[in-house]
Design a protein around this motif. Structure first.
Motif, mmCIF file in Angstrom:
data_model
loop_
_atom_site.group_PDB
_atom_site.id
_atom_site.type_symbol
_atom_site.label_atom_id
_atom_site.label_comp_id
_atom_site.label_asym_id
_atom_site.label_seq_id
_atom_site.Cartn_x
_atom_site.Cartn_y
_atom_site.Cartn_z
ATOM 1 N N ASP A 1 33.272 39.626 40.370
ATOM 2 C CA ASP A 1 33.678 38.308 40.340
ATOM 3 C C ASP A 1 34.537 38.045 41.723
ATOM 4 O O ASP A 1 35.473 38.585 42.052
ATOM 5 C CB ASP A 1 34.602 37.974 39.520
ATOM 6 C CG ASP A 1 35.000 36.630 39.078
ATOM 7 O OD1 ASP A 1 34.677 35.773 40.149
ATOM 8 O OD2 ASP A 1 35.985 36.287 38.407
ATOM 9 N N ASN B 1 38.764 32.973 35.758
ATOM 10 C CA ASN B 1 38.865 33.806 36.892
ATOM 11 C C ASN B 1 40.515 34.321 37.079
ATOM 12 O O ASN B 1 40.787 35.359 37.704
ATOM 13 C CB ASN B 1 38.556 33.122 38.263
ATOM 14 C CG ASN B 1 37.089 32.932 38.242
ATOM 15 O OD1 ASN B 1 36.335 33.391 37.767
ATOM 16 N ND2 ASN B 1 36.869 31.788 39.083
ATOM 17 N N TYR B 2 41.285 33.948 36.062
ATOM 18 C CA TYR B 2 42.691 34.568 36.141
ATOM 19 C C TYR B 2 42.822 35.694 35.176
ATOM 20 O O TYR B 2 42.631 35.722 34.135
ATOM 21 C CB TYR B 2 43.627 33.352 35.535
ATOM 22 C CG TYR B 2 45.147 33.852 35.617
ATOM 23 C CD1 TYR B 2 45.850 34.166 36.880
ATOM 24 C CD2 TYR B 2 45.547 34.351 34.356
ATOM 25 C CE1 TYR B 2 47.032 34.331 36.980
ATOM 26 C CE2 TYR B 2 46.981 34.849 34.572
ATOM 27 C CZ TYR B 2 47.423 34.719 35.731
ATOM 28 O OH TYR B 2 48.950 35.229 35.683
ATOM 29 N N LYS B 3 43.553 36.694 36.073
ATOM 30 C CA LYS B 3 43.873 38.027 35.240
ATOM 31 C C LYS B 3 45.365 38.227 35.343
ATOM 32 O O LYS B 3 46.084 38.819 34.247
ATOM 33 C CB LYS B 3 43.024 39.155 35.726
ATOM 34 C CG LYS B 3 43.826 40.287 34.991
ATOM 35 C CD LYS B 3 42.973 41.645 35.329
ATOM 36 C CE LYS B 3 43.295 42.940 34.611
ATOM 37 N NZ LYS B 3 42.938 44.215 35.084
ATOM 38 N N GLN B 4 46.030 38.075 36.526
ATOM 39 C CA GLN B 4 47.316 38.460 36.863
ATOM 40 C C GLN B 4 47.876 37.716 37.714
ATOM 41 O O GLN B 4 47.235 37.133 38.530
ATOM 42 C CB GLN B 4 47.582 39.905 37.094
ATOM 43 C CG GLN B 4 46.666 40.348 38.230
ATOM 44 C CD GLN B 4 45.875 41.482 38.370
ATOM 45 O OE1 GLN B 4 46.281 42.359 37.209
ATOM 46 N NE2 GLN B 4 45.455 41.974 39.205
ATOM 47 N N TRP C 1 53.117 43.246 38.553
ATOM 48 C CA TRP C 1 52.293 42.106 38.302
ATOM 49 C C TRP C 1 52.831 41.607 37.036
ATOM 50 O O TRP C 1 53.490 42.306 36.323
ATOM 51 C CB TRP C 1 51.021 42.792 37.969
ATOM 52 C CG TRP C 1 50.010 43.283 38.872
ATOM 53 C CD1 TRP C 1 49.665 44.685 39.322
ATOM 54 C CD2 TRP C 1 49.086 42.602 39.983
ATOM 55 N NE1 TRP C 1 48.939 44.863 40.295
ATOM 56 C CE2 TRP C 1 48.589 43.489 40.556
ATOM 57 C CE3 TRP C 1 49.216 41.049 40.062
ATOM 58 C CZ2 TRP C 1 47.719 42.949 41.683
ATOM 59 C CZ3 TRP C 1 48.332 40.630 41.172
ATOM 60 C CH2 TRP C 1 47.771 41.454 41.995
ATOM 61 N N TYR D 1 51.415 39.758 33.766
ATOM 62 C CA TYR D 1 50.119 39.494 32.982
ATOM 63 C C TYR D 1 50.282 38.322 32.009
ATOM 64 O O TYR D 1 49.258 38.097 31.277
ATOM 65 C CB TYR D 1 49.650 40.623 32.371
ATOM 66 C CG TYR D 1 49.335 41.896 33.179
ATOM 67 C CD1 TYR D 1 48.004 41.988 33.847
ATOM 68 C CD2 TYR D 1 50.215 42.622 33.452
ATOM 69 C CE1 TYR D 1 47.713 42.799 34.901
ATOM 70 C CE2 TYR D 1 50.060 43.808 34.687
ATOM 71 C CZ TYR D 1 48.749 43.880 35.121
ATOM 72 O OH TYR D 1 48.597 44.940 35.997
ATOM 73 N N LEU E 1 50.023 35.026 29.984
ATOM 74 C CA LEU E 1 49.284 33.859 29.914
ATOM 75 C C LEU E 1 49.610 32.538 29.516
ATOM 76 O O LEU E 1 48.865 31.478 29.120
ATOM 77 C CB LEU E 1 47.858 34.312 29.134
ATOM 78 C CG LEU E 1 47.141 35.588 29.648
ATOM 79 C CD1 LEU E 1 45.983 36.075 28.505
ATOM 80 C CD2 LEU E 1 46.570 35.346 31.098
ATOM 81 N N SER F 1 48.031 35.101 42.823
ATOM 82 C CA SER F 1 47.421 35.488 41.565
ATOM 83 C C SER F 1 45.905 36.280 41.882
ATOM 84 O O SER F 1 45.352 36.200 42.832
ATOM 85 C CB SER F 1 46.836 34.230 40.560
ATOM 86 O OG SER F 1 48.120 33.546 40.297
ATOM 87 N N ASN G 1 42.062 38.038 40.257
ATOM 88 C CA ASN G 1 41.117 37.851 38.996
ATOM 89 C C ASN G 1 41.004 39.337 38.769
ATOM 90 O O ASN G 1 41.424 40.337 39.236
ATOM 91 C CB ASN G 1 39.870 37.241 39.489
ATOM 92 C CG ASN G 1 38.825 38.010 40.341
ATOM 93 O OD1 ASN G 1 39.195 39.164 40.672
ATOM 94 N ND2 ASN G 1 37.765 37.313 41.047
ATOM 95 N N GLY G 2 40.012 39.717 37.828
ATOM 96 C CA GLY G 2 39.814 41.188 37.026
ATOM 97 C C GLY G 2 38.863 41.887 38.216
ATOM 98 O O GLY G 2 39.106 43.171 37.820
ATOM 99 N N SER G 3 38.532 41.373 39.179
ATOM 100 C CA SER G 3 37.874 42.171 40.253
ATOM 101 C C SER G 3 38.839 42.595 41.317
ATOM 102 O O SER G 3 38.516 43.052 42.487
ATOM 103 C CB SER G 3 36.746 41.698 40.623
ATOM 104 O OG SER G 3 35.721 41.630 39.817
#
Length: 165
Positions: free
Chosen positions: A73, A103-106, A124, A126, A128, A149, A151-153
């Motif tokens: 991503d 696209n949000y993870k952290q 970090w 996390y 939500l 911020s 994303n997971g990638s």
């Protein structure tokens, strides 16, 4: 054509379509590095000869590319929105709103004495929630703090300057 997980995974064959000049692999691990190698039959040797078990020593040498990073991503989340930053004792209390899109993870917190490029990562978050509260210990000397911020990638948004505390 073959691929493997760097640096020493077992080599696996990739599906190659020479007519359309592409190759296909099974799913690759996001954030990992892979090696790729390819070679071709030298003139005078057809695939049919190879399938029939005839002389297969007539290959070109392997051409290898190593350390290819896989990013599933490439789209970063929007930067977090800073709501408030206050000092409480020896801690910096931060309230922000993360981009809660797909696209949000952290969201990460960093600090440094110069620009963001030289900042050190602290932690970090996390959470939500639509509004997140986080706290970090202040340094011995005033330093600048940022939010960013990801994303997971591991693709990150632009940094948000919190201020110097």
């Amino acid at each position: 054509m073959q691929f493997r997980l760097s640096p020493d995974g077992p080599w696996s064959n990739a599906e190659v379509n020479q007519d359309n000049a592409y190759f296909r692999t099974p799913d690759l691990a996001d954030g990992r590095a892979y090696d790729l190698r390819a070679r071709r039959f030298l003139s005078g040797l057809s695939a049919l000869n190879w399938q029939q078990g005839r002389d297969v020593t007539r290959f070109s040498p392997w051409t290898e590319v190593t350390g290819i990073g896989i990013i599933a991503d490439e789209t970063p989340p929007d930067p977090p929105e800073l709501v408030a930053a206050t000092v409480s004792g020896n801690r910096l209390e931060i309230t922000f709103r993360p981009d809660l899109g797909a696209n949000y993870k952290q969201t990460g917190i960093g600090r440094g004495t110069g620009s963001f490029a030289g900042a050190s990562f602290i932690r970090w978050c996390y959470d939500l929630a639509s509004s997140v509260e986080a706290s970090v210990a202040l340094g011995d000397t005033p330093q600048r703090y940022w939010l960013r911020s990801g994303n997971g990638s591991g693709v990150s948004s632009a940094p948000v300057d919190i201020g110097t505390y």
